[in-house]
Scaffold this motif. Structure first.
Motif, short mmCIF file in Angstrom:
data_model
loop_
_atom_site.label_atom_id
_atom_site.label_comp_id
_atom_site.label_asym_id
_atom_site.label_seq_id
_atom_site.Cartn_x
_atom_site.Cartn_y
_atom_site.Cartn_z
N SER A 1 1.13 -1.12 -0.14
CA SER A 1 0.16 -0.01 -0.05
C SER A 1 1.11 1.05 -0.15
O SER A 1 1.60 1.97 0.84
N THR B 1 1.29 4.54 -0.33
CA THR B 1 0.29 5.74 -0.18
C THR B 1 0.56 6.24 0.63
O THR B 1 1.43 6.73 2.24
N GLN C 1 -4.84 -0.94 -0.76
CA GLN C 1 -4.52 -0.22 -1.79
C GLN C 1 -5.52 0.22 -2.14
O GLN C 1 -6.92 0.13 -2.27
N MET D 1 -0.64 7.24 -4.64
CA MET D 1 0.17 5.82 -4.89
C MET D 1 0.53 6.26 -5.87
O MET D 1 0.48 6.42 -6.75
#
Length: 495
Positions: A341, A343, A382, A459
């Protein structure tokens, strides 16, 4: 005794402060005297220069007029002199003929009289005197070159110092703020044809109303404005208001500034929250770069906590892994997002109204996503793969694709991949739309109902991006949203 000393100290401090104020004022007065002397000499020199220019203009005009008179006189003199010479010669010839005719008449000889009379007659017929025009070819009247300076003299006698231009007034009702531009309109109390230009000053502020003594931002100056309005373009509304003031200038002096007017410039402003970012993301305020060593540095830091052996020195290990061009930076506690992830979230939530921002992406990134998320987004989640986020996702790994994602459902978008994506959020109506920021072409719209505040989310994997905030919702986007508000959503399967 102690109270008296304290009282005396206060008096002494008061006197010292007052003395300093008087000293500063004396310095101000002295500076004013110096400025007065310099300014007086300057305007005196300017006045001499202006009158010198006026005298020079009058002398030049005088020379031109005298030259015109001389040319006219020379031309007429030439015409009249030629006519005079011609008449004189004709008169001389005519007098000779007259004398010859008288002599012939008085002669007593009859022989040859007939022939002599005939010759005289022929000569008179051909005489120049009978071919002359006895009207002057040029007039001796020169009154058409006379001048009357009574009006000009009256105008010159009315010369006076230029008045200070009147103070403009900004017409707030006619000012407009849209599409990251601000148009300011002002008027004058009465027309003034002496005004050459206007000076507009503006500065950003977070305070409504007139400017305060201390402001965080300086005045920005726009000079040489010829009309009574001006549009500022390419603005970034990273503060809540903008304050404007304007003044008029003639050739000599600038007038007083108008009363400052503060106009609200609503726009959504945020920065990226580095504390929320994945370890592999190098975060600046509004930009992110992929940092493949981020996770390794964290592992080294953990290893350091386990042993202090020189043999396992993290410094040695890092120097072997890292490029010398970029040194690792410490990121303690950076585990908001982890695993795959990759992010980072913004630092400002959205809980009402319409907001807009743009993202410039590196199209060579292996993967990139932009959208919004709930604060409850899981650290392993995600973007687009849970019910807590909505996004557009670009995949450049093996095969390129552009999709809209939400709740682990994806829809392929049939549109060109732009360099910059605009994100529009209408929180109250539950709308999230993505646009080609350059063309304002709609790429995709999510329709939902937000149960809690949302936050901009991003992301990136093996790439980079930068965010542009402080932007107003473009009018083209607002217009498109109104047109589409009554239509059914084409992506119901994702919401």
């Amino acid at each position: 005794m102690g109270d008296q000393k304290e009282s005396l100290r206060k008096i002494t401090h008061t006197l010292a402060v007052k003395n300093e104020e008087i000293s500063n004022f004396i310095c101000t007065l002295k500076q004013s005297l110096e400025n007065l002397e310099a300014n007086s000499n300057q305007v005196q020199d300017d006045l001499q220069s202006e009158f010198g220019s006026l005298h020079a203009a009058l002398d030049e005009m005088k020379e031109n007029m005298l030259t015109r008179i001389k040319q006219e006189r020379a031309s007429r003199t030439y015409e009249l002199q030629n006519q005079l010479n011609a008449c004189s010669k004709a008169l001389e010839s005519s007098e000779e003929l007259l004398e010859l005719a008288n002599q012939t008449l008085c002669s007593s000889e009859t022989d040859g009289f007939t022939q002599a009379a005939k010759d005289i007659k022929d000569s008179v017929t051909m005489a120049p005197a009978f071919r002359l025009s006895l009207k002057a070819k040029a007039s001796d009247n020169m009154s058409h070159l006379m001048v009357d300076f009574s009006q000009e003299r009256e105008m010159l006698q009315g010369l006076k110092f230029l008045p200070v231009p009147a103070t403009p007034e900004i017409q707030v009702s006619e000012c407009q703020v849209c599409d990251n531009t601000a148009t300011i309109v002002w008027t004058l109390p009465e027309p003034d044809n002496k005004i050459e230009h206007y000076i507009l000053e503006h500065r950003r502020t977070n305070h409504e109303g007139p400017p305060r003594i201390r402001e965080d931002y300086p005045w920005m100056v726009v000079e040489g404005i010829r009309e009574m309005e001006h549009t500022l373009t390419g603005l970034r509304f990273d503060t809540r208001y903008m304050t404007f003031r304007v003044r008029a200038c003639n050739k000599a002096v600038a007038g007083e500034f108008s009363e400052p007017v503060t106009i609200e410039t609503h726009a959504f402003t945020f920065k990226l929250d580095s504390s929320s970012a994945h370890q592999n993301l190098k975060v600046d305020d509004l930009s992110v770069d992929w940092d493949s060593s981020g996770g390794k540095v964290q592992e080294i830091r953990k290893e350091k906590n386990r042993t202090n052996s020189p043999l396992h020195s993290p410094a040695r290990f890092v120097s072997a892994l890292m490029s010398p061009k970029r040194a690792p930076t410490a990121r303690p506690g950076r585990d908001r997002f982890t695993a795959e992830s990759y992010t980072v979230l913004a630092d400002t939530m959205i809980d009402a109204g319409q907001q807009y921002w743009e993202v410039k992406l590196d199209r060579e990134s292996k993967a990139f996503a932009v959208g919004i998320a709930l604060r409850s987004l899981g650290r392993f989640d995600q973007l687009g793969k849970s019910s807590a986020s909505w996004c557009i996702h670009l995949n450049n790994w093996l095969q390129q694709s552009l999709t809209a994602k939400h709740n682990n459902k994806a829809r392929t978008l049939d549109c060109p991949i732009p360099n910059t994506i605009g994100v529009y959020v209408n929180y109250d109506e539950g709308v999230v739309s993505f646009y080609n920021a350059k063309t304002k072409q709609l790429m995709h719209t999510f329709r939902t109902k937000f149960q809690q505040p949302v936050i901009p989310a991003f992301m990136v994997w093996n790439g980079s991006f930068s965010v542009v905030t402080g932007l107003q919702v473009p009018s083209a986007v607002q217009s498109g949203q109104r047109k589409n508000s009554g239509t059914s959503s084409s992506n119901a399967s994702l919401t």
